[in-house]
Design a protein around this motif. Sequence first.
Motif, PDB file in Angstrom:
ATOM      1  N   ASP A 165       6.850  -2.898  -0.250  1.00 26.55           N
ATOM      2  CA  ASP A 165       6.051  -4.055  -0.654  1.00 26.55           C
ATOM      3  C   ASP A 165       4.745  -3.647  -1.331  1.00 26.55           C
ATOM      4  N   LYS A 166       4.534  -2.326  -1.513  1.00 30.14           N
ATOM      5  CA  LYS A 166       3.370  -1.778  -2.220  1.00 30.14           C
ATOM      6  C   LYS A 166       2.035  -2.115  -1.549  1.00 30.14           C
ATOM      7  N   THR A 167       2.062  -2.371  -0.253  1.00 31.61           N
ATOM      8  CA  THR A 167       0.821  -2.702   0.444  1.00 31.61           C
ATOM      9  C   THR A 167       0.258  -1.521   1.235  1.00 31.61           C
TER      10      THR A 167
ATOM     11  N   VAL B  11      -2.404  -1.505  -2.563  1.00 37.68           N
ATOM     12  CA  VAL B  11      -2.118  -0.440  -3.524  1.00 37.68           C
ATOM     13  C   VAL B  11      -2.145  -1.002  -4.934  1.00 37.68           C
ATOM     14  N   PRO B  12      -2.918  -0.383  -5.852  1.00 39.63           N
ATOM     15  CA  PRO B  12      -2.948  -0.872  -7.227  1.00 39.63           C
ATOM     16  C   PRO B  12      -1.573  -0.763  -7.867  1.00 39.63           C
ATOM     17  N   PRO B  13      -1.240  -1.638  -8.775  1.00 39.47           N
ATOM     18  CA  PRO B  13       0.064  -1.564  -9.430  1.00 39.47           C
ATOM     19  C   PRO B  13       0.185  -0.302 -10.264  1.00 39.47           C
TER      20      PRO B  13
ATOM     21  N   SER C  80      13.256  11.360  -0.133  1.00 39.43           N
ATOM     22  CA  SER C  80      13.419   9.924   0.072  1.00 39.43           C
ATOM     23  C   SER C  80      12.170   9.370   0.723  1.00 39.43           C
ATOM     24  N   CYS C  81      11.423   8.559  -0.022  1.00 44.50           N
ATOM     25  CA  CYS C  81      10.235   7.915   0.547  1.00 44.50           C
ATOM     26  C   CYS C  81      10.596   7.101   1.785  1.00 44.50           C
ATOM     27  N   ASP C  82      11.667   6.353   1.707  1.00 46.22           N
ATOM     28  CA  ASP C  82      12.049   5.488   2.814  1.00 46.22           C
ATOM     29  C   ASP C  82      12.325   6.294   4.078  1.00 46.22           C
TER      30      ASP C  82
END
Length: 348
Positions: free
Chosen positions: A245-247, A50-52, A129-131
């Motif tokens: 972790d943005k992956t 995922v791009p920052p 909530s994303c989580d």
Amino acid sequence: MKSTFLSARSVCAALLITACGGGTPDEGGSPAQGVAATSQGAAAAGTTTVPPMDTSHGPALVMPPSWMPADWDRNVYPGSGGPLDAAGVLRARQNQLATIPFTLWAVAHDTLVTEAFQPIWVWYTAIRSCDRGIQMSDDLAGEFGDRERGKAALTQARTALRAWAATQPPEMTLYFPATLGPWDAASGAFQLQQWGIATTLKPKDLTFMGPYLDGARVEFWTDRSGQAINHFQAALGVPECPTKDKTKVYKFERMSQWWVVFGDVDRGMGGLPNYKSREMLPPISMTRDAAAAFAQRNPQRKVVVAVTFAPVGSSFVKYTNQSAIRAKFRQVTVSNALDESVLVSKSY
């Protein structure tokens, strides 16, 4: 008689209260398959980095007056396929505020919706909530998911929406821009034309959105007696949640469609609405001199239409993946878009 129709995207038949049988989500799969598609799509997305993102809040967001959860997750919004700068993040978040409340209103007033509508409850959980949304998606459709925990989360989400919806007003107001056509000497009135999409926020508050703006589709009906709004169709934007972790990115499709219909209407053949009567909009009447003066002040004849409505009666299945909520006008106001002066207003 003329009817202007804007078609819905065909998606999973998760609207059926019982499972639909085999098939892919687009061909009419079961609610469980709809969630599986959501998770599989997320897994596929996870193969790339995922791009920052610039998570700056930027200017203050314009908040809708109601029907938006106060605890909505600022990390969930539609992606653009690339990195978002501060302005892009602001547009994405503002778009959610303009469209989510109407979808929540429709789901809350859908008398047919149950826990079997799995994707909408995952969607509702994710926007708060994303989580929790990611966990719920994995539990329901992931390879090593906790199915019992996932099923319990469906009930919890539906219960939470019902409890929260009870604190919200029964009415909803949508706004959309339009232009006025030629003044008709016989009727002494203008008719609406070239209308845009409807949102829970006024168009003047969303001018910075540009082409990123989403919203509810509006269908008009017109004949010699006047104009009516057949329905509003909820927006189709897909919220996305990145993992911590943005992956990976999870996409939360609703799979079902929600429409709010007006007038005396039932399900017709092939899912086409069968209108027995319609609620007519107030005529935008002016004398010749007043109409000429308006056209001079506002050469493009831009107006804003505000429609306040409330639920009435039971919902019906419009099509296998589309639910229609019956509603009635409470107030319709048409204003000059340039100075917000009221051209016509009617209570119902």
